[in-house]
Design a protein around this motif. Structure first.
Motif, PDB file in Angstrom:
ATOM      1  N   SER A   1      -0.035   4.341  -0.594  1.00 22.32           N
ATOM      2  CA  SER A   1      -0.773   5.595  -0.449  1.00 22.32           C
ATOM      3  C   SER A   1      -0.210   6.484   0.652  1.00 22.32           C
ATOM      4  CB  SER A   1      -2.252   5.306  -0.177  1.00 22.32           C
ATOM      5  OG  SER A   1      -2.402   4.568   1.037  1.00 22.32           O
TER       6      SER A   1
ATOM      7  N   LEU B   1       3.547   2.322  -9.419  1.00 28.88           N
ATOM      8  CA  LEU B   1       2.459   2.148 -10.378  1.00 28.88           C
ATOM      9  C   LEU B   1       2.985   1.878 -11.782  1.00 28.88           C
ATOM     10  CD1 LEU B   1       0.016   4.945  -9.172  1.00 28.88           C
ATOM     11  CD2 LEU B   1      -0.302   2.470  -8.967  1.00 28.88           C
TER      12      LEU B   1
ATOM     13  N   LEU C   1      -3.730   5.584 -16.223  1.00 32.30           N
ATOM     14  CA  LEU C   1      -4.647   6.661 -15.871  1.00 32.30           C
ATOM     15  C   LEU C   1      -4.515   7.038 -14.396  1.00 32.30           C
ATOM     16  CD1 LEU C   1      -7.826   5.594 -17.877  1.00 32.30           C
ATOM     17  CD2 LEU C   1      -6.263   7.475 -18.396  1.00 32.30           C
ATOM     18  N   ASP C   2      -4.257   6.032 -13.539  1.00 31.96           N
ATOM     19  CA  ASP C   2      -3.998   6.327 -12.129  1.00 31.96           C
ATOM     20  C   ASP C   2      -2.741   7.179 -11.981  1.00 31.96           C
ATOM     21  OD1 ASP C   2      -6.197   5.074 -11.104  1.00 31.96           O
ATOM     22  OD2 ASP C   2      -5.164   3.227 -10.538  1.00 31.96           O
ATOM     23  N   ILE C   3      -1.712   6.833 -12.746  1.00 33.66           N
ATOM     24  CA  ILE C   3      -0.467   7.606 -12.700  1.00 33.66           C
ATOM     25  C   ILE C   3      -0.720   9.035 -13.164  1.00 33.66           C
ATOM     26  CG2 ILE C   3       1.840   7.849 -13.685  1.00 33.66           C
ATOM     27  CD1 ILE C   3       1.942   4.797 -13.904  1.00 33.66           C
ATOM     28  N   GLU C   4      -1.519   9.187 -14.213  1.00 33.93           N
ATOM     29  CA  GLU C   4      -1.791  10.531 -14.723  1.00 33.93           C
ATOM     30  C   GLU C   4      -2.475  11.386 -13.670  1.00 33.93           C
ATOM     31  OE1 GLU C   4      -3.511  12.488 -18.818  1.00 33.93           O
ATOM     32  OE2 GLU C   4      -4.645  10.854 -17.917  1.00 33.93           O
ATOM     33  N   ARG C   5      -3.390  10.791 -12.894  1.00 34.02           N
ATOM     34  CA  ARG C   5      -4.045  11.545 -11.827  1.00 34.02           C
ATOM     35  C   ARG C   5      -3.064  11.869 -10.696  1.00 34.02           C
ATOM     36  NH1 ARG C   5      -8.406   8.152 -13.372  1.00 34.02           N
ATOM     37  NH2 ARG C   5      -7.681   6.472 -12.011  1.00 34.02           N
ATOM     38  N   LEU C   6      -2.169  10.929 -10.409  1.00 37.33           N
ATOM     39  CA  LEU C   6      -1.236  11.097  -9.297  1.00 37.33           C
ATOM     40  C   LEU C   6      -0.102  12.058  -9.625  1.00 37.33           C
ATOM     41  CD1 LEU C   6      -0.139   9.964  -6.474  1.00 37.33           C
ATOM     42  CD2 LEU C   6       1.243   8.428  -7.899  1.00 37.33           C
TER      43      LEU C   6
ATOM     44  N   ASP D   1       0.868  -1.175   0.000  1.00 41.36           N
ATOM     45  CA  ASP D   1       0.000   0.000   0.000  1.00 41.36           C
ATOM     46  C   ASP D   1       0.902   1.222   0.000  1.00 41.36           C
ATOM     47  OD1 ASP D   1      -1.838   2.003   0.301  1.00 41.36           O
ATOM     48  OD2 ASP D   1      -2.347   1.511   2.384  1.00 41.36           O
TER      49      ASP D   1
ATOM     50  N   VAL E   1      -5.684   1.186 -16.959  1.00 43.28           N
ATOM     51  CA  VAL E   1      -6.157   1.619 -15.640  1.00 43.28           C
ATOM     52  C   VAL E   1      -5.016   2.202 -14.831  1.00 43.28           C
ATOM     53  CG1 VAL E   1      -6.978   0.778 -13.409  1.00 43.28           C
ATOM     54  CG2 VAL E   1      -8.158   0.109 -15.504  1.00 43.28           C
ATOM     55  N   HIS E   2      -3.859   1.533 -14.840  1.00 48.42           N
ATOM     56  CA  HIS E   2      -2.737   2.008 -14.032  1.00 48.42           C
ATOM     57  C   HIS E   2      -2.100   3.274 -14.613  1.00 48.42           C
ATOM     58  CE1 HIS E   2      -3.183  -1.911 -12.090  1.00 48.42           C
ATOM     59  NE2 HIS E   2      -2.504  -1.376 -11.087  1.00 48.42           N
TER      60      HIS E   2
ATOM     61  N   GLN F   1       5.726   6.374  -5.314  1.00 47.33           N
ATOM     62  CA  GLN F   1       4.388   5.926  -5.708  1.00 47.33           C
ATOM     63  C   GLN F   1       4.296   5.823  -7.227  1.00 47.33           C
ATOM     64  OE1 GLN F   1       1.036   7.932  -3.710  1.00 47.33           O
ATOM     65  NE2 GLN F   1       2.507   8.803  -2.263  1.00 47.33           N
TER      66      GLN F   1
END
Length: 411
Positions: free
Chosen positions: A322, A334, A355-360, A320, A352-353, A330
């Motif tokens: 986060s 990812l 896009l998660d990286i892009e948000r992060l 985890d 999916v991952h 992080q």
């Protein structure tokens, strides 16, 4: 030199230089046959762009290494923060003389810059407004205290300088300026030695190890990390000393993995780094983020390098990230998970991952050559159900243009 070779011969050159893996191993991970790769390397077949990108990703070089007339060294664009900081490093001041800032003020500013670098999703943009002026003020203060009659004040100022140079080492490596990264890593180590601070000397050697890894000099990185840990062990033990020693152990494990000695790298984590991390708990000594989570992240990185996607994903399921104090770690986690899914051609999970990286960390994603190559492949292979999202991501990253001067780290 690879720059004088045809495309196929360059692929063979880099495959042998970066781990000397067999044609069968590299071809299998790239989704082509061993015979096809052999014909490419002998100049009998011309690879498609998609195959070139896949080979570059697996061998660990930018695709330009196979195509450019010159050896593959990516430089930061002219006029960016890296160039502004470089001018200060070389003594070309952008401002006139002013009174030196105090040591306490500079300590606070350097620590704030480190927090920004580890936590801000727009850290590259933020760095543009911080680093040139901060470096100029710190170097001016160091010069002003060079002949200070109070040795304690001088040592404290040198510690501030060592910490800032450590941040710059990370910044330059992440912006593709390995030459400047080596320069500031050396300055960090020299400032720590002048301050006679064993903890910062070890942190300076840890910085140097990361530059050596970025240069592909894994054996040198392991040697420096081992000697640094031995030297640090002679100093009185504190939690910070233990944390930096653990970070050096992770460097040694990474260097071993970069030499394709997978079992030795795993053993190093299990016998040395993991017990120390479990004893210390999560920490961030000298901004190294050493602790159980970072050990798990390195275990994932080793499996990813070994091409063991299933085992890498099993490692990832135990992590985890986060609560990690470092957004960079992080991001790396990812990206490694996305690459494991990419090995398995699980394109929906890759998307999916990413896009998660892009948000992060949108700026890190835009500057990652590895991520961009995955997006190119994803766009090519995408099924109709998620082709629109893949094409939109590719458009936002502008993947058909070169990234802004960044080479990915091996791990």
């Amino acid at each position: 030199m690879a720059s004088n070779l045809p495309v196929g011969a360059r692929i063979r050159y880099w495959r042998r230089r970066n781990g000397n893996r067999s044609q069968a191993a590299v071809a299998g991970l790239c989704g082509i046959t061993e015979d096809y790769l052999s014909q490419i390397e002998r100049g009998r077949k011309a690879p498609s762009l998609e195959v070139l990108v896949a080979l570059a990703r697996e061998i660990g070089v930018p695709a330009s290494a196979f195509l450019d007339d010159q050896a593959p060294v990516e430089q930061a664009p002219q006029g960016d923060t890296a160039c502004d900081v470089a001018r200060v490093l070389m003594g070309y001041s952008t401002r006139g003389h002013r009174n030196s800032a105090g040591q306490a003020e500079l300590r606070e500013r350097v620590e704030a810059a480190w927090r920004m670098w580890q936590t801000s999703p727009t850290r590259y943009s933020d760095a543009a407004g911080i680093l040139p002026l901060l470096l100029e003020d710190v170097e001016h203060a160091v010069r002003a205290h060079r002949t200070d009659t109070d040795p304690r004040t001088r040592r404290e100022m040198l510690k501030v300088a060592a910490d800032l140079y450590g941040l710059l080492r990370s910044y330059f490596r992440r912006t593709g300026r390995v030459d400047l990264s080596l320069l500031v890593a050396d300055r960090a180590l020299r400032a720590a030695e002048d301050a006679d601070d064993p903890l910062r000397i070890a942190a300076g050697q840890w910085n140097l190890c990361h530059v050596l890894l970025a240069q592909g000099r894994a054996e040198g990185a392991e040697h420096v990390a081992t000697l640094a840990a031995e030297q640090l062990a002679r100093s009185p033990s504190t939690a910070d000393h233990e944390g930096v020693a653990g970070a050096l152990e992770l460097v040694a494990a990474t260097a071993t993995a970069c030499r394709r000695e997978w079992w030795k790298a795993r053993e190093h984590l299990d016998r040395s780094a993991r017990p120390r991390a479990e004893r210390l708990g999560e920490g961030n000594a000298m901004w190294t983020v050493f602790g159980p989570t970072n050990v798990h992240l390195h275990a994932l990185g080793i499996e990813m390098l070994a091409g063991e996607a299933a085992e890498g994903l099993r490692c990832a399921n135990r992590v985890d990230v986060s609560q990690l104090p470092s957004l960079e770690r992080q991001f790396t986690f990812l990206l490694d998970v996305a690459r494991c899914y990419d090995f398995r051609r699980d394109d929906a999970a890759v998307l999916v991952h990413l896009l998660d990286i892009e948000r992060l960390a949108p700026e890190d994603l835009a500057r990652s050559a590895l991520a961009r190559s995955m997006v190119i492949e994803l766009r090519r292979r995408a099924r109709p159900t998620y082709r629109r999202q893949a094409e939109a991501l590719a458009a936002r990253l502008d993947v058909d243009r070169p990234p802004p001067g960044l080479l990915d780290n091996p791990v």
